[in-house]
Design a protein around this motif. Sequence first.
Motif, PDB file in Angstrom:
ATOM      1  N   GLU A   1     -11.326   5.164  -5.501  1.00  0.00           N
ATOM      2  CA  GLU A   1     -11.515   3.896  -6.192  1.00  0.00           C
ATOM      3  C   GLU A   1     -10.393   3.735  -7.215  1.00  0.00           C
ATOM      4  O   GLU A   1     -10.214   4.573  -8.096  1.00  0.00           O
ATOM      5  CB  GLU A   1     -12.874   3.874  -6.881  1.00  0.00           C
ATOM      6  N   VAL A   2      -9.619   2.666  -7.065  1.00  0.00           N
ATOM      7  CA  VAL A   2      -8.470   2.418  -7.932  1.00  0.00           C
ATOM      8  C   VAL A   2      -8.308   0.912  -8.083  1.00  0.00           C
ATOM      9  O   VAL A   2      -8.616   0.159  -7.170  1.00  0.00           O
ATOM     10  CB  VAL A   2      -7.192   3.073  -7.342  1.00  0.00           C
ATOM     11  N   LYS A   3      -7.864   0.492  -9.251  1.00  0.00           N
ATOM     12  CA  LYS A   3      -7.677  -0.943  -9.473  1.00  0.00           C
ATOM     13  C   LYS A   3      -6.321  -1.160 -10.148  1.00  0.00           C
ATOM     14  O   LYS A   3      -6.233  -1.497 -11.323  1.00  0.00           O
ATOM     15  CB  LYS A   3      -8.810  -1.498 -10.323  1.00  0.00           C
ATOM     16  N   PRO A   4      -5.239  -0.984  -9.390  1.00  0.00           N
ATOM     17  CA  PRO A   4      -3.911  -1.132  -9.980  1.00  0.00           C
ATOM     18  C   PRO A   4      -3.470  -2.593 -10.027  1.00  0.00           C
ATOM     19  O   PRO A   4      -3.924  -3.408  -9.219  1.00  0.00           O
ATOM     20  CB  PRO A   4      -3.027  -0.356  -9.008  1.00  0.00           C
ATOM     21  N   ALA A   5      -2.591  -2.895 -10.960  1.00  0.00           N
ATOM     22  CA  ALA A   5      -1.944  -4.215 -10.933  1.00  0.00           C
ATOM     23  C   ALA A   5      -1.106  -4.307  -9.667  1.00  0.00           C
ATOM     24  O   ALA A   5      -1.084  -5.326  -8.990  1.00  0.00           O
ATOM     25  CB  ALA A   5      -1.087  -4.408 -12.175  1.00  0.00           C
ATOM     26  N   THR A   6      -0.416  -3.217  -9.333  1.00  0.00           N
ATOM     27  CA  THR A   6       0.381  -3.116  -8.109  1.00  0.00           C
ATOM     28  C   THR A   6       0.274  -1.695  -7.575  1.00  0.00           C
ATOM     29  O   THR A   6       0.502  -0.741  -8.328  1.00  0.00           O
ATOM     30  CB  THR A   6       1.870  -3.417  -8.390  1.00  0.00           C
ATOM     31  N   LEU A   7      -0.085  -1.534  -6.327  1.00  0.00           N
ATOM     32  CA  LEU A   7      -0.100  -0.222  -5.685  1.00  0.00           C
ATOM     33  C   LEU A   7       1.206  -0.081  -4.922  1.00  0.00           C
ATOM     34  O   LEU A   7       1.442  -0.785  -3.948  1.00  0.00           O
ATOM     35  CB  LEU A   7      -1.291  -0.090  -4.738  1.00  0.00           C
ATOM     36  N   ARG A   8       2.070   0.799  -5.394  1.00  0.00           N
ATOM     37  CA  ARG A   8       3.404   0.938  -4.792  1.00  0.00           C
ATOM     38  C   ARG A   8       3.429   1.897  -3.617  1.00  0.00           C
ATOM     39  O   ARG A   8       4.161   1.682  -2.660  1.00  0.00           O
ATOM     40  CB  ARG A   8       4.394   1.393  -5.855  1.00  0.00           C
ATOM     41  N   SER A   9       2.664   2.981  -3.717  1.00  0.00           N
ATOM     42  CA  SER A   9       2.662   3.939  -2.610  1.00  0.00           C
ATOM     43  C   SER A   9       1.381   4.754  -2.656  1.00  0.00           C
ATOM     44  O   SER A   9       0.737   4.875  -3.693  1.00  0.00           O
ATOM     45  CB  SER A   9       3.879   4.869  -2.687  1.00  0.00           C
ATOM     46  N   ILE A  10       1.048   5.299  -1.491  1.00  0.00           N
ATOM     47  CA  ILE A  10      -0.126   6.157  -1.346  1.00  0.00           C
ATOM     48  C   ILE A  10       0.139   7.098  -0.183  1.00  0.00           C
ATOM     49  O   ILE A  10       0.805   6.733   0.790  1.00  0.00           O
ATOM     50  CB  ILE A  10      -1.403   5.319  -1.127  1.00  0.00           C
ATOM     51  N   SER A  11      -0.348   8.316  -0.294  1.00  0.00           N
ATOM     52  CA  SER A  11      -0.180   9.266   0.808  1.00  0.00           C
ATOM     53  C   SER A  11      -1.413  10.159   0.898  1.00  0.00           C
ATOM     54  O   SER A  11      -2.156  10.314  -0.065  1.00  0.00           O
ATOM     55  CB  SER A  11       1.080  10.114   0.607  1.00  0.00           C
ATOM     56  N   LEU A  12      -1.598  10.732   2.073  1.00  0.00           N
ATOM     57  CA  LEU A  12      -2.672  11.677   2.330  1.00  0.00           C
ATOM     58  C   LEU A  12      -2.072  12.846   3.073  1.00  0.00           C
ATOM     59  O   LEU A  12      -1.431  12.656   4.116  1.00  0.00           O
ATOM     60  CB  LEU A  12      -3.791  11.019   3.144  1.00  0.00           C
ATOM     61  N   ASP A  13      -2.240  14.036   2.539  1.00  0.00           N
ATOM     62  CA  ASP A  13      -1.651  15.248   3.117  1.00  0.00           C
ATOM     63  C   ASP A  13      -0.142  15.109   3.298  1.00  0.00           C
ATOM     64  O   ASP A  13       0.422  15.552   4.297  1.00  0.00           O
ATOM     65  CB  ASP A  13      -2.306  15.605   4.445  1.00  0.00           C
ATOM     66  N   GLY A  14       0.505  14.429   2.349  1.00  0.00           N
ATOM     67  CA  GLY A  14       1.952  14.270   2.386  1.00  0.00           C
ATOM     68  C   GLY A  14       2.451  13.177   3.316  1.00  0.00           C
ATOM     69  O   GLY A  14       3.646  12.928   3.382  1.00  0.00           O
ATOM     70  N   GLN A  15       1.556  12.514   4.011  1.00  0.00           N
ATOM     71  CA  GLN A  15       1.937  11.448   4.940  1.00  0.00           C
ATOM     72  C   GLN A  15       1.718  10.092   4.273  1.00  0.00           C
ATOM     73  O   GLN A  15       0.620   9.812   3.794  1.00  0.00           O
ATOM     74  CB  GLN A  15       1.120  11.530   6.231  1.00  0.00           C
ATOM     75  N   PRO A  16       2.756   9.248   4.248  1.00  0.00           N
ATOM     76  CA  PRO A  16       2.593   7.948   3.600  1.00  0.00           C
ATOM     77  C   PRO A  16       1.586   7.061   4.335  1.00  0.00           C
ATOM     78  O   PRO A  16       1.480   7.109   5.560  1.00  0.00           O
ATOM     79  CB  PRO A  16       3.993   7.342   3.647  1.00  0.00           C
ATOM     80  N   LEU A  17       0.845   6.298   3.550  1.00  0.00           N
ATOM     81  CA  LEU A  17      -0.078   5.300   4.084  1.00  0.00           C
ATOM     82  C   LEU A  17       0.393   3.925   3.610  1.00  0.00           C
ATOM     83  O   LEU A  17       1.115   3.814   2.629  1.00  0.00           O
ATOM     84  CB  LEU A  17      -1.495   5.553   3.578  1.00  0.00           C
ATOM     85  N   ASP A  18      -0.031   2.900   4.291  1.00  0.00           N
ATOM     86  CA  ASP A  18       0.342   1.536   3.937  1.00  0.00           C
ATOM     87  C   ASP A  18      -0.441   1.102   2.695  1.00  0.00           C
ATOM     88  O   ASP A  18      -1.672   1.067   2.722  1.00  0.00           O
ATOM     89  CB  ASP A  18       0.036   0.604   5.108  1.00  0.00           C
ATOM     90  N   PRO A  19       0.232   0.755   1.592  1.00  0.00           N
ATOM     91  CA  PRO A  19      -0.478   0.297   0.392  1.00  0.00           C
ATOM     92  C   PRO A  19      -1.350  -0.928   0.653  1.00  0.00           C
ATOM     93  O   PRO A  19      -2.300  -1.173  -0.080  1.00  0.00           O
ATOM     94  CB  PRO A  19       0.646  -0.030  -0.597  1.00  0.00           C
ATOM     95  N   ALA A  20      -1.060  -1.680   1.714  1.00  0.00           N
ATOM     96  CA  ALA A  20      -1.885  -2.839   2.058  1.00  0.00           C
ATOM     97  C   ALA A  20      -3.284  -2.431   2.509  1.00  0.00           C
ATOM     98  O   ALA A  20      -4.164  -3.278   2.635  1.00  0.00           O
ATOM     99  CB  ALA A  20      -1.200  -3.674   3.143  1.00  0.00           C
ATOM    100  N   LEU A  21      -3.499  -1.136   2.737  1.00  0.00           N
ATOM    101  CA  LEU A  21      -4.843  -0.660   3.104  1.00  0.00           C
ATOM    102  C   LEU A  21      -5.833  -0.763   1.946  1.00  0.00           C
ATOM    103  O   LEU A  21      -7.037  -0.728   2.164  1.00  0.00           O
ATOM    104  CB  LEU A  21      -4.788   0.804   3.574  1.00  0.00           C
ATOM    105  N   LEU A  22      -5.328  -0.935   0.724  1.00  0.00           N
ATOM    106  CA  LEU A  22      -6.203  -1.106  -0.428  1.00  0.00           C
ATOM    107  C   LEU A  22      -7.059  -2.345  -0.198  1.00  0.00           C
ATOM    108  O   LEU A  22      -6.548  -3.450  -0.023  1.00  0.00           O
ATOM    109  CB  LEU A  22      -5.381  -1.241  -1.719  1.00  0.00           C
ATOM    110  N   ASP A  23      -8.364  -2.164  -0.192  1.00  0.00           N
ATOM    111  CA  ASP A  23      -9.305  -3.247   0.046  1.00  0.00           C
ATOM    112  C   ASP A  23     -10.180  -3.384  -1.191  1.00  0.00           C
ATOM    113  O   ASP A  23     -11.040  -2.539  -1.439  1.00  0.00           O
ATOM    114  CB  ASP A  23     -10.144  -2.940   1.282  1.00  0.00           C
TER     115      ASP A  23
END
Length: 78
Positions: free
Chosen positions: A53-75
């Motif tokens: 659970e996160v509420k950023p003004a802007t989510l620039r990057s996210i990763s899981l186990d070192g693998q980048p995920l699409d920041p647009a996945l934030l719902d």
Amino acid sequence: MSVLTRDEAQTRAQILDVERYTIALDLTTGEETFDSATAIRFTARVAGDTFVEVKPATLRSISLDGQPLDPALLDGNR
């Protein structure tokens, strides 16, 4: 999306062992906002769905186990 519910917290407690949170803040970026980087180290005991659970003004990057995920996945804030 609403905040973490009690049922979700109980389910998460059965799925995950959270070892630590590491948070770095940069308070020099402005009067009303700041930059931050957060790392959550955890182990999944069993397969299951969960979220951060996160509420950023802007989510620039996210990763899981070192693998980048699409920041647009934030719902909402999940």
